[in-house]
Design a protein around this motif. Structure first.
Motif, PDB file in Angstrom:
ATOM      1  N   VAL A 196       7.042  11.136  -2.833  1.00  0.00           N
ATOM      2  CA  VAL A 196       8.237  10.943  -1.811  1.00  0.00           C
ATOM      3  C   VAL A 196       9.495  10.652  -2.511  1.00  0.00           C
ATOM      4  N   VAL A 197      10.522  11.536  -2.515  1.00  0.00           N
ATOM      5  CA  VAL A 197      11.656  11.723  -3.472  1.00  0.00           C
ATOM      6  C   VAL A 197      12.919  11.504  -2.628  1.00  0.00           C
ATOM      7  N   GLY A 198      13.872  10.659  -3.141  1.00  0.00           N
ATOM      8  CA  GLY A 198      15.128  10.629  -2.679  1.00  0.00           C
ATOM      9  C   GLY A 198      15.919  11.461  -3.370  1.00  0.00           C
ATOM     10  N   ALA A 199      17.379  11.645  -3.077  1.00  0.00           N
ATOM     11  CA  ALA A 199      18.310  12.359  -3.673  1.00  0.00           C
ATOM     12  C   ALA A 199      18.375  12.057  -5.243  1.00  0.00           C
ATOM     13  N   ASP A 200      18.207  11.038  -5.625  1.00  0.00           N
ATOM     14  CA  ASP A 200      18.465  10.515  -6.945  1.00  0.00           C
ATOM     15  C   ASP A 200      17.319   9.812  -7.802  1.00  0.00           C
TER      16      ASP A 200
ATOM     17  N   ASP B 272      -3.366  20.417  -1.255  1.00  0.00           N
ATOM     18  CA  ASP B 272      -3.574  18.905  -1.331  1.00  0.00           C
ATOM     19  C   ASP B 272      -2.549  18.123  -2.051  1.00  0.00           C
ATOM     20  N   VAL B 273      -1.349  18.883  -2.069  1.00  0.00           N
ATOM     21  CA  VAL B 273      -0.040  18.226  -2.741  1.00  0.00           C
ATOM     22  C   VAL B 273       0.859  18.283  -1.734  1.00  0.00           C
ATOM     23  N   VAL B 274       1.322  17.222  -1.473  1.00  0.00           N
ATOM     24  CA  VAL B 274       2.503  16.781  -0.394  1.00  0.00           C
ATOM     25  C   VAL B 274       3.535  16.117  -1.192  1.00  0.00           C
ATOM     26  N   THR B 275       4.971  17.080  -0.972  1.00  0.00           N
ATOM     27  CA  THR B 275       6.212  16.691  -1.483  1.00  0.00           C
ATOM     28  C   THR B 275       6.983  16.389  -0.410  1.00  0.00           C
TER      29      THR B 275
ATOM     30  N   VAL C 138      10.792   7.721  -5.032  1.00  0.00           N
ATOM     31  CA  VAL C 138      10.580   6.427  -3.969  1.00  0.00           C
ATOM     32  C   VAL C 138       9.071   6.063  -4.346  1.00  0.00           C
ATOM     33  N   TRP C 139       8.189   6.958  -4.081  1.00  0.00           N
ATOM     34  CA  TRP C 139       6.639   6.590  -4.350  1.00  0.00           C
ATOM     35  C   TRP C 139       5.934   7.706  -4.853  1.00  0.00           C
ATOM     36  N   SER C 140       4.838   7.760  -5.430  1.00  0.00           N
ATOM     37  CA  SER C 140       3.826   8.730  -5.628  1.00  0.00           C
ATOM     38  C   SER C 140       2.564   8.308  -5.943  1.00  0.00           C
ATOM     39  N   GLY C 141       1.631   8.812  -5.546  1.00  0.00           N
ATOM     40  CA  GLY C 141       0.195   8.513  -5.749  1.00  0.00           C
ATOM     41  C   GLY C 141      -0.824   9.249  -4.849  1.00  0.00           C
ATOM     42  N   GLU C 142      -2.042   8.918  -4.703  1.00  0.00           N
ATOM     43  CA  GLU C 142      -2.896   9.430  -3.799  1.00  0.00           C
ATOM     44  C   GLU C 142      -3.085   8.685  -2.707  1.00  0.00           C
TER      45      GLU C 142
ATOM     46  N   LEU D 254      -3.327   5.149   2.238  1.00  0.00           N
ATOM     47  CA  LEU D 254      -4.357   5.053   0.799  1.00  0.00           C
ATOM     48  C   LEU D 254      -5.651   5.084   1.251  1.00  0.00           C
ATOM     49  N   SER D 255      -6.443   5.457   0.330  1.00  0.00           N
ATOM     50  CA  SER D 255      -7.868   5.466   0.719  1.00  0.00           C
ATOM     51  C   SER D 255      -8.460   4.494   0.691  1.00  0.00           C
ATOM     52  N   ASN D 256      -7.870   3.159   0.424  1.00  0.00           N
ATOM     53  CA  ASN D 256      -8.575   1.687   0.567  1.00  0.00           C
ATOM     54  C   ASN D 256      -7.918   1.173   1.890  1.00  0.00           C
TER      55      ASN D 256
END
Length: 88
Positions: free
Chosen positions: A10-14, A76-79, A17-21, A56-58
């Motif tokens: 999850v990416v903002g303009a600059d 399986d890659v979500v951007t 924000v978050w990345s992971g599985e 998340l998986s947990n």
């Protein structure tokens, strides 16, 4: 058989924000709310302002607010790229 997961960014303009599985993503597009699970068909959608919910998986949940952007799914890659994005 190993359980599959999604690689999410999850990416903002600059900033990122978050990345992971994750095991599931729910986001609001201009055509309505969409859920993404592992194995989802390739997709490109325009985001509507609203929550992006990441499970998340947990079972833990992460929520971000996103506006003015797009969501892409492939292999399986979500951007998720948004003009404005922040964790709630």
């Amino acid at each position: 058989m190993a359980e599959s997961s999604l690689k999410v960014s999850v990416v903002g303009a600059d900033h990122e924000v978050w990345s992971g599985e994750a095991s599931m993503i729910v986001a609001r597009t201009v055509e309505g709310e969409i859920g993404i699970l592992p194995g989802h068909e390739p997709l490109l959608a325009i985001l509507a302002s609203g929550e992006v919910r990441v499970t998340l998986s947990n079972g833990e949940k992460i929520v971000a607010e996103a506006a003015d952007g797009f969501l892409s799914v492939a292999n399986d890659v979500v951007t998720i790229v948004a003009r404005k994005a922040e964790l709630v």
